[in-house]
Design a protein around this motif. Structure first.
Motif, PDB file in Angstrom:
ATOM      1  N   PHE A 138       0.839  -1.195   0.000  1.00 27.77           N
ATOM      2  CA  PHE A 138       0.000   0.000   0.000  1.00 27.77           C
ATOM      3  C   PHE A 138       0.878   1.251   0.000  1.00 27.77           C
ATOM      4  N   GLY A 139       0.748   2.076  -1.027  1.00 29.59           N
ATOM      5  CA  GLY A 139       1.519   3.311  -1.126  1.00 29.59           C
ATOM      6  C   GLY A 139       2.835   3.170  -1.859  1.00 29.59           C
ATOM      7  N   SER A 140       3.185   1.954  -2.308  1.00 37.14           N
ATOM      8  CA  SER A 140       4.455   1.754  -3.005  1.00 37.14           C
ATOM      9  C   SER A 140       4.321   2.135  -4.475  1.00 37.14           C
ATOM     10  N   PRO A 141       5.175   3.022  -4.989  1.00 35.83           N
ATOM     11  CA  PRO A 141       5.131   3.338  -6.423  1.00 35.83           C
ATOM     12  C   PRO A 141       5.574   2.157  -7.286  1.00 35.83           C
ATOM     13  N   GLU A 142       6.493   1.321  -6.765  1.00 36.74           N
ATOM     14  CA  GLU A 142       7.035   0.221  -7.559  1.00 36.74           C
ATOM     15  C   GLU A 142       6.057  -0.949  -7.677  1.00 36.74           C
ATOM     16  N   ASN A 143       5.316  -1.241  -6.600  1.00 36.96           N
ATOM     17  CA  ASN A 143       4.413  -2.401  -6.594  1.00 36.96           C
ATOM     18  C   ASN A 143       3.168  -2.052  -5.775  1.00 36.96           C
ATOM     19  N   PRO A 144       2.328  -1.178  -6.293  1.00 32.50           N
ATOM     20  CA  PRO A 144       1.266  -0.603  -5.457  1.00 32.50           C
ATOM     21  C   PRO A 144       0.075  -1.533  -5.233  1.00 32.50           C
ATOM     22  N   LEU A 145      -0.487  -1.452  -4.029  1.00 27.92           N
ATOM     23  CA  LEU A 145      -1.760  -2.078  -3.690  1.00 27.92           C
ATOM     24  C   LEU A 145      -2.807  -0.973  -3.609  1.00 27.92           C
ATOM     25  N   LEU A 146      -3.901  -1.141  -4.325  1.00 27.19           N
ATOM     26  CA  LEU A 146      -5.019  -0.207  -4.231  1.00 27.19           C
ATOM     27  C   LEU A 146      -6.191  -0.897  -3.554  1.00 27.19           C
ATOM     28  N   LEU A 147      -7.032  -0.111  -2.894  1.00 29.61           N
ATOM     29  CA  LEU A 147      -8.114  -0.647  -2.074  1.00 29.61           C
ATOM     30  C   LEU A 147      -9.462  -0.058  -2.471  1.00 29.61           C
ATOM     31  N   SER A 148     -10.503  -0.800  -2.140  1.00 32.86           N
ATOM     32  CA  SER A 148     -11.858  -0.242  -2.142  1.00 32.86           C
ATOM     33  C   SER A 148     -12.335  -0.175  -0.699  1.00 32.86           C
ATOM     34  N   VAL A 149     -13.130   0.830  -0.393  1.00 32.45           N
ATOM     35  CA  VAL A 149     -13.730   0.974   0.933  1.00 32.45           C
ATOM     36  C   VAL A 149     -15.234   1.088   0.715  1.00 32.45           C
TER      37      VAL A 149
END
Length: 471
Positions: A138-149
Motif C-alpha cells: 500500500f503506497g508503493s510506487p514500484e508495486n502498489p496495492l489499491l483498495l476499495s472501501v
C-alpha cells in the motif's frame, strides 16, 4: 397478470407433501477469523475508549480465512458476512477485512467521529494481510496495492451508502502503476476516478464540479464517451480535478494512510447521512447498530478490452423467470454501471465477448443460489480475463416475481414449503393488487410511450417527475 399470479400463489399455499426437499449442507462453516490486539494486563483498571465493543472489531476474509454466515450479519453487515462466506465456499474473492457495525455505532455516537488509536492500529495490521496475499504494498510506487472501501449494513440499502474505489493513488503511485502495467491510460484513468470519488464522498465536494471538468474536456477533444479519452487526456483531467480541490479551499492528501482513515470515517458517517436515514424511515428499517466497512484489495475492470464489470440477478426480479438478468460494461469500473455514466449492455452479451468468463460466472450464480437458497444480486469484476466475485446478497424482487421464485426454489429442492411461504411478504401481495396497464403490447399503448427505463417500483402511477433527491 393479477389473475395468473393469484393462481401461482394458490399453488404455493396448497403445496402437497409429494414435493421432496433436499437440505443444503453448510459443512460447519460458522467460523470467524478475527484479528485481536493484545492488551497489557496492568491496564485493565483504565477505561479504554473501545470498552463499548462486545466483539472483535475486525474480521478477515479471502484465501485461508474461514467464512461467516447469515447469523453474523448484525456485526459484519450483509456484504461482509457474504464476502467471508463466498471465500469459504471457494469462489474467487479479493482479500480484505470488515470493520464491524459495533465500531460504526461507537464512532457515530460515542467517539466523536474519530477512530481510537488501538482500532486504527488493528486496521494497519489487517492491511498487512492484504499486502501479503496480493504481494504488493500500500503506497508503493514500484508495486502498489489499491483498495476499495465500501459500506455494508445488515439489511441491504442499495444506492444509499458510500463507496470509495482506487484508494491509495497519488502522484507517485500513478506514475509507478503506469510503468508497472505498461498501461498509462489505465493508471491515469484510475487516478482521475479516485480524485473525483474521494473529493465527493469523503470531502463533500459536489460531484457536479468534477462532471463539469470532464464534460468540458470531452467537448474540447471532440469525443463522446469517457473511454475515448487518451492517456494524456486523462492525465490532464487529473490535474483539472486537483484544481477543483484548490478552488474549494482544500488539498488532496498524498499520504495513503490519511486517505484510508478519512475514507473509513466517511463511510461510517454515511450511515447518518440524509439519504440513508430517509431510506431507513421509508423501508421501516430499525434497531441496527450501523454499517460495517469493508476494506478490500482492488481488482480492475478498466484495464482494457479483456476487463469489465457488472451487476446481475440470478433470476429476473420482475417476473421471476430463471434466467440471468443484469448488465455489464467492458473496460469500466463498478460506478460506471450504476451511475449512468455509460450505457451498460445486457448480461447475455457477455457470452459473446468472453465465453469462458461467462461460463464460469454462470456456474458461480448456480453455486450461490443453491448455497443461500434464494435468488441473488451479484456484483462482479473481470480483470484481464479473470473473474472476481465482489458481492452477493438476496435480491430484491417484485410481487409477481416473489411468488414464482418461491415456488421454483422449492420445486428445485433448495428450500422447503415453509421457507417458500415466508419468502412471499405482505408487501409482495400488496404489489400484485396495484393498478397496471392491461396490455403493454397494444399499439395504442406503444404509440403513447414517451420514454423507457428499468422499473423501480410496481404498478402504474401518476405524478410529477422529480430530478433531485430533495424534490
Amino acid at each position: 397478470m393479477i389473475h395468473s399470479s393469484a393462481i401461482v400463489l394458490a399453488s404455493l399455499l396448497c403445496w402437497t407433501s409429494t414435493h421432496a426437499f433436499v437440505p443444503k449442507s453448510f459443512g460447519g462453516h460458522n467460523r470467524l477469523t478475527s484479528l485481536h490486539v493484545a492488551t497489557d494486563p496492568s491496564s485493565t483498571t483504565t477505561k479504554s475508549p473501545t470498552d463499548g465493543l462486545q466483539h472483535a472489531p475486525i474480521t478477515l476474509f479471502g484465501k485461508d480465512h474461514a467464512g461467516a454466515n447469515a447469523s453474523d450479519k448484525h456485526l459484519l453487515g450483509g456484504k461482509g458476512a457474504n464476502l467471508a462466506e463466498m471465500s469459504f465456499i471457494g469462489l474467487s474473492v479479493p482479500p480484505g477485512f470488515t470493520i464491524s457495525t459495533e465500531v460504526c455505532d461507537q464512532f457515530c455516537n460515542v467517539w466523536n467521529q474519530e477512530l481510537p488509536q488501538n482500532i486504527w492500529n488493528q486496521v494497519v495490521e489487517s492491511l498487512k494481510t492484504i499486502e501479503t496475499e496480493m504481494q504488493s504494498t500500500f503506497g508503493s510506487p514500484e508495486n502498489p496495492l489499491l483498495l476499495s472501501v465500501r459500506s455494508g449494513a445488515a439489511i441491504s440499502m442499495p444506492g444509499m451508502m458510500d463507496t470509495v474505489l482506487n484508494l491509495g493513488m497519488n502522484d507517485e503511485v500513478c506514475a509507478g502503476l503506469a510503468e508497472k502495467t505498461a498501461n498509462p491510460r489505465f493508471a491515469n484513468d484510475s487516478y482521475r476516478r479516485f480524485l473525483e470519488m474521494f473529493g465527493s464522498v469523503v470531502l463533500g465536494i459536489p460531484r457536479s464540479h468534477f462532471e463539469d471538468e470532464i464534460d468540458d474536456l470531452k467537448y474540447e477533444k471532440g469525443v463522446y464517451e469517457d473511454s475515448d479519452l487518451t492517456a494524456d487526456d486523462l492525465q490532464e483531467l487529473a490535474q483539472k480535478f486537483k484544481g477543483v480541490y484548490t478552488a474549494q479551499g482544500m488539498e488532496f492528501p498524498q499520504d495513503v494512510l490519511v486517505q484510508l482513515r478519512l475514507s473509513i470515517g466517511a463511510v461510517f458517517n454515511g450511515w447518518m447521512g440524509a439519504r440513508a436515514v430517509k431510506y431507513r424511515q421509508v423501508e421501516g428499517i430499525r434497531n441496527l447498530l450501523g454499517t460495517a466497512v469493508n476494506v478490500q484489495a482492488m481488482v480492475f475492470g478498466n484495464m482494457g478490452d479483456t476487463s469489465g464489470t457488472g451487476v446481475c440477478f440470478t433470476r429476473d426480479p420482475n417476473n421471476g423467470n430463471k434466467e440471468l438478468f443484469g448488465e455489464f460494461l467492458i473496460n469500466a469500473q463498478g460506478e460506471d454501471v450504476v451511475a449512468g455514466i455509460r450505457t451498460p449492455r445486457p448480461i447475455s452479451e457477455l457470452e459473446g465477448n468472453m465465453p469462458q468468463v461467462y461460463a464460469e460466472f454462470k456456474r458461480n450464480t448456480e453455486i450461490l443460489e443453491e448455497h443461500y437458497g434464494d435468488m441473488q444480486d451479484i456484483e462482479f469484476t473481470i480483470q484481464e480475463g479473470k473473474l472476481f466475485m465482489l458481492q452477493t446478497r438476496s435480491g430484491k424482487r417484485g410481487g409477481e416475481a416473489a411468488v414464482k421464485i418461491a415456488v421454483d426454489l422449492a420445486e428445485q429442492g433448495f428450500i422447503d414449503k415453509n421457507e417458500a411461504i415466508k419468502k412471499v411478504l405482505p408487501e409482495h401481495l400488496d404489489q400484485l393488487l396495484h393498478p397496471r396497464f392491461p396490455d403493454v403490447e397494444d399499439k395504442d399503448y406503444q404509440s403513447a410511450v414517451v420514454g423507457k427505463g428499468l422499473p423501480a417500483s410496481p404498478g402504474a402511477a401518476v405524478g410529477r417527475i422529480a430530478m433531485t433527491n430533495e424534490k
